[in-house]
Design an enzyme around this catalytic site. Structure first.
Site, PDB file in Angstrom:
ATOM      1  CG  ASN A 169       5.948 -16.157 -23.404  1.00 52.87           C
ATOM      2  OD1 ASN A 169       5.968 -16.126 -22.198  1.00 52.87           O
ATOM      3  ND2 ASN A 169       5.736 -17.042 -24.209  1.00 52.87           N
ATOM      4  CG  ASP A 192       0.354 -17.942  -9.528  1.00 53.71           C
ATOM      5  OD1 ASP A 192       0.687 -17.338  -8.624  1.00 53.71           O
ATOM      6  OD2 ASP A 192      -0.501 -19.133  -8.913  1.00 53.71           O
ATOM      7  N   GLY A 234      -5.171 -12.711 -10.856  1.00 48.52           N
ATOM      8  CA  GLY A 234      -5.303 -13.848 -11.372  1.00 48.52           C
ATOM      9  C   GLY A 234      -6.256 -14.738 -10.722  1.00 48.52           C
ATOM     10  CB  SER A 235      -7.286 -18.347 -11.890  1.00 48.31           C
ATOM     11  OG  SER A 235      -7.226 -17.778 -13.311  1.00 48.31           O
ATOM     12  NE  ARG A 305      -8.610 -24.547 -17.011  1.00 44.07           N
ATOM     13  CZ  ARG A 305      -8.627 -23.116 -16.975  1.00 44.07           C
ATOM     14  NH1 ARG A 305      -9.742 -22.326 -16.731  1.00 44.07           N
ATOM     15  NH2 ARG A 305      -7.716 -22.436 -16.784  1.00 44.07           N
ATOM     16  CD  GLU A 541       2.490 -22.615 -19.260  1.00 40.69           C
ATOM     17  OE1 GLU A 541       2.541 -23.524 -20.258  1.00 40.69           O
ATOM     18  OE2 GLU A 541       1.481 -21.835 -19.463  1.00 40.69           O
TER      19      GLU A 541
END
Ligand SMILES: Nc1ncnc2c1ncn2[C@@H]1O[C@H](COP(=O)(O)OP(=O)(O)OP(=O)(O)O)[C@@H](O)[C@H]1O
Length: 570
Positions: A169, A192, A234-235, A305, A541
């Site tokens: 953040n 993202d 990112g992933s 995961r 999230e």
């Protein structure tokens, strides 16, 4: 206005071959001339895709090398490669060294090309604020920026202020609080999650500046001037993939440099009169919420995961009761099953501007302040659907990614002011597997009897009586137990809550007791407690509320992008 009149024309040499080169208003072209003065192949570069013009013989890759000669100049431009790993071709930096007959001709070419750039490509950024997440994806953010992005910015004369984030953040807070005068855009080097930080910062700041309350679910939010750029590091990089058609840092950088502008719809999520979050990709309840929740417990596995949790949640075969209400979009304009694809220059999106901003007045600032502060978008006939659902998802864009190149809703649009609501009702495990599998191939995932899809402007979700938000407090109490005793985590029904959410709840302390009892049953291998309420997965999230309302804000932000280029066109 000047259009195609030729401004400069001369013979130029590339190596030992002679070319006839000319610069018209919009294009710089060069045609090979053979010994008998016959014209051969022509190469044409739009001025808007020129990255830079330099004196001498210049190389920037693999290392910068400048040979300052009097007769040469080097042109850098966007080059489309033949193949890549996305659903469009990647861009790379094209470079051609031209040799002129005299220094005067060389200087004239350089001056005219630079003038053409300013005239025909006026919206290029000059100064950018860059946020790098050093921990995103494979932790290569800093390396990607310094080796691939920064040299291109320098070549194009773009200066950047770089912030390497030290906490989550930080980028959002920086945009909300710091002086941003002089910046033409904000860039994230990350995934993202980083994009979401910039999205919240840019929207929040814009609303602060015009005094609009983001918490009011009926308010018309002010569209944002500051462009956002995404350098994928990112992933999953779903937002980048969906808006570009590829996850490639160089392609993204080149789109930023030439000042491409892609408007983007944003969905706000409210719980009662509180803004919970914004998203551009998707919010999903049931399967997608459970997978995210489950994956949070297995962070140590890394990206694996998600596969593991997907299998576990699939085996649980859960479905959830609920009531979904939606406000349909105009079905005459487009539909989620019309087999169209939102590509660069999409007609549906460009025509929607007039519909979204009927008071648009080009002489005033962006979208005009005449637009009423309160939206009429929420007026209309709401439709109600009740039932048990394996998953409910709402997506503002196709939400494609390398694993699912067509995405969650292949015909969704980036900027038409609508989202697609997908309801997957209770189904047998094989049927649900078919639905999931169809996201990875060319078969229609909506052509199944238990799947419904609607193009909408707003959605509300509520639980059946007795399962309301207040009753969730009881679960919170169970979560409290888990926080006290982490051993319980692996078998608790909070499989679902992100660590952040757990921390937030722990902070809140005072958890109310509830007397509602749920029927006891074992629902599958990953959960040994009753579960009749799932969680919402909002762009990765977990949301802290279940009974939410969502609303699409058409073209609220702008990206340095142009949508997916149609690779079938020459
Ligand atoms: N320095 C930092 N330390 C810890 N977390 C950070 C830091 N900088 C940013 N973050 C947070 O990390 C989260 C994940 O980052 P990011 O989205 O860049 O990568 P990712 O999760 O690997 O990729 P994706 O979101 O595409 O799956 C973001 O939500 C962001 O808020």
């Amino acid at each position: 206005m000047e259009t195609d009149s030729v401004r400069v024309e001369s013979s130029l040499w590339i190596g030992n071959k002679r070319y006839r080169a000319f610069l018209s208003g919009w294009y710089f072209s060069w045609t090979e001339i053979d010994e008998r003065n016959r014209e051969k192949k022509t190469i044409s570069v739009p001025v808007s895709e020129v990255i830079g013009v330099k004196e001498g013989r210049v190389e920037i890759q693999p290392q910068k090398k400048v040979e300052d000669t009097d007769l040469d100049f080097t042109l850098f431009y966007v080059k489309r490669n033949s193949k890549g790993n996305g659903i469009r071709v990647p861009w790379s930096l094209g470079r051609t060294q031209f040799c002129c007959p005299s220094r005067g001709v060389r200087d004239q070419w350089i001056t005219q090309l630079r003038t053409a750039l300013k005239t025909h490509s006026p919206s290029r950024p000059h100064r950018l604020l860059v946020f790098i997440n050093p921990f995103g994806g494979k932790k290569r953010g800093k390396q990607i920026f310094h080796s691939l992005v920064a040299p291109l910015f320098e070549l194009a004369g773009i200066s950047s202020h770089v912030v390497v984030t030290e906490r989550a953040n930080q980028a959002r807070d920086y945009i909300l609080k710091k002086d941003l005068t002089g910046f033409d855009g904000v860039i994230c080097v990350g995934g993202d999650g980083m994009f979401s930080e910039l999205l919240h910062g840019v929207i929040g700041r814009t609303q602060q500046e015009v005094g609009v309350s983001e918490h009011d679910p009926t308010v018309m939010l002010q569209p944002c001037d500051l462009h956002i750029g995404i350098i994928p590091a990112g992933s999953t990089d779903c937002v980048c993939f969906t808006t570009m058609g590829i996850n490639d840092p160089v392609t993204s950088t080149l789109h930023i440099i030439i000042g491409d502008s892609q408007p983007l719809d944003v969905c706000s999520v409210h719980y009662q009169s509180t803004l919970v979050r914004y998203f551009v990709s998707m919010v999903g309840y049931g399967f997608y919420g459970d997978v995210l929740a489950e994956s949070e417990r297995h962070r140590w596995m890394g990206p694996l995961r998600y596969d593991y949790s997907g299998c576990m949640v699939y085996l649980c075969n859960r479905s959830y009761p609920g009531q979904v209400q939606y406000l349909p979009a105009d079905s005459h304009i487009s539909s989620p099953r019309d087999n169209t694809r939102c590509l660069s220059g999409c007609r549906v999106c460009s025509e929607s501007k007039e519909r979204l901003f009927p008071h648009f007045n080009s002489s005033s600032s962006l979208y005009s302040a005449n637009v009423s502060q309160y939206s009429s978008e929420l007026e209309g006939e709401w439709v109600t659907i009740e039932g048990r659902f394996k998953c409910i998802s709402l997506t503002c864009m196709s939400s494609s990614c390398p694993r699912s190149p067509k995405g969650l809703s292949p015909s969704a649009h980036l900027a038409d002011g609508t989202a697609d609501l997908i309801l997957v009702r209770e189904a047998n495990p094989l049927g649900f597997l078919t639905y999931l599998h169809r996201h990875t191939n060319t078969q229609d995932q909506f052509d199944l009897p238990f799947v419904e899809v609607y193009r909408v402007k707003a959605v509300r979700f509520s639980l059946p009586p007795g399962e309301g938000e207040e009753e969730e407090e009881e679960e919170e109490e169970e979560e409290e137990d888990v926080l006290e005793d982490p051993e319980k985590l692996c078998c608790s029904n909070i499989a679902g809550h992100s660590q952040q959410h757990l921390a937030e709840r722990k902070e809140r302390g005072n958890v109310a007791m509830s007397r509602v009892k749920r029927p006891g049953f074992v629902c599958g291998p990953c959960c040994t407690k009753p579960r009749s309420v799932s969680v919402w997965n909002c762009d990765g999230e977990i949301l802290p509320h279940t009974e939410i309302s969502c609303r699409v804000h058409g073209q609220l932000v702008r990206l340095f992008a142009r949508g997916i280029e149609d690779s079938t066109k020459p």
